[in-house]
Scaffold this motif. Sequence first.
Motif: not given
Length: 494
Positions: A453-458, A419-423
């Motif tokens: 921030g919104i993109i990465a968290a979502s 999930a981190l890589i995708a974000a």
Amino acid sequence: MSLRRGAAHGAAWNFATAVGERSIGFAVLAILVRHITLADVGLIAIASALSEIGRMITTGGSGEQVVASPGDRTVEAGAFWAQFILAAAIAGLLFVAAPVLARAYGAPALSWVTRVLSVNIILGTFLVVPSARLVQNFGFRALSLMSLGSTILGGTVALALVFSGRGLDALIAQRIVGITFYAAAASITARWYPPAFPSLAAIGRALRFNIPMMGAAFVDYVAATGYVVLIGIRMPVAAVGEFRIAQRLAEVLRELTVFPASKVFLPVFVAVRDDPDRRFAVARSLVDVLAIGSLAAAAVAGAVAKPVVVLMFGVRWASSAPVFAALSLIVPAAAVYAFVNPMLTALRRPVLVSVFAAINAASTALAAWFAAPEGLLILAWTLAARGLLTAILLLPALSIGIGRPAWPLLRLFTAPFIALIAARVAAAALVPVLVQQSGLGIVAMFSQLAVGGIIAASVFLGTLALLAPRRIGTLLGQLTSAFRRVPVVAEPVG
């Protein structure tokens, strides 16, 4: 208070303090670095690391020994006097060696700065035992408020000095005032005062317990921060200052996501050390919390590294942003390592603590030494890669701590890491498209901060929900039940 509620409330207070303390600390730092040169920041980074290495060596193991021996005043006396004698010796050695160190780094001012900061080594001896008394009783609220108070007082003094044109003095005073207040407040709250000199046998027992832990504390600090003394020899002092800003941001990321929970690990594992099944269940629950929380923080931090650095410290420090983005990936390794020391300490295995800590520090020191001449960005990515490798090397330590193979714990990092890589990839691809402003202006930076921030968290939460949907619900249920009086049986981690 039950073990679950005590640990949860302790972690909550630690987290609240970390947020408040770091918010205030960074507000002060953001002001200070706008009035201080790159070279001065690098100078303080090296001198602080030298004094902190000495302080970590002398205090290492004393607090753990007191926590592991509740109510034993003989242990407290032996622990305090053993560390005080060592602190005085190391502070004296650093005082004498300061001119030699200044010549080695090519920075004459380093001599007097190092001598002044060596006082912190002795001041630290008056903090450990009273803090350990409070930890024994899960007194994290008091510790949190005292830590916050030390940050506010140190920052106030630093700002007063920097606005009077004494920038270097401000950074020095901030450290000394903060630790002095913390030590005094902890002693008063715990109703502790330096005990009478104990028997040599008590000091000997303290040293036998503490020496392996001192080694672990030394190498822990080298692995986390102290390696800056190595890169200071391999690159200009001004470059060290630039690196230190990125390193400090990465440290705060670890403090917010890993340290609030890790501070309660030792009393928790002491409570369950004689029950292997319960010890494994506790470890699994804690790892699940850290795996999701730490990797989510790393995902968002890396995505907004540039606007964070520019908005906080100014355009002059923009080149530290990609360094911070890379260093944020060290957080997963820090989350794994956060279990090693308290688990093995609770099992009374201080020698093993030292062994695995040495592995962690040696790999960090080697990576820093050889990568530093190649530039800051290469150095940061090398340290991040080293962190992932070391997390795997620490599997034997986790296995010993839980009494069974540790792969089930490490596998908990798989889905959050994907999930981190995708974000990070999604933020890197979409932010330039969605944010039309260019340059380093305030509007552009705030836009990148919000959108990134919104993109990465979502994307992180969405990916994790697809890969491990039950874990989010289970995690929320465990956290909620920990703050309620009615115990809830935790579901298995998927």
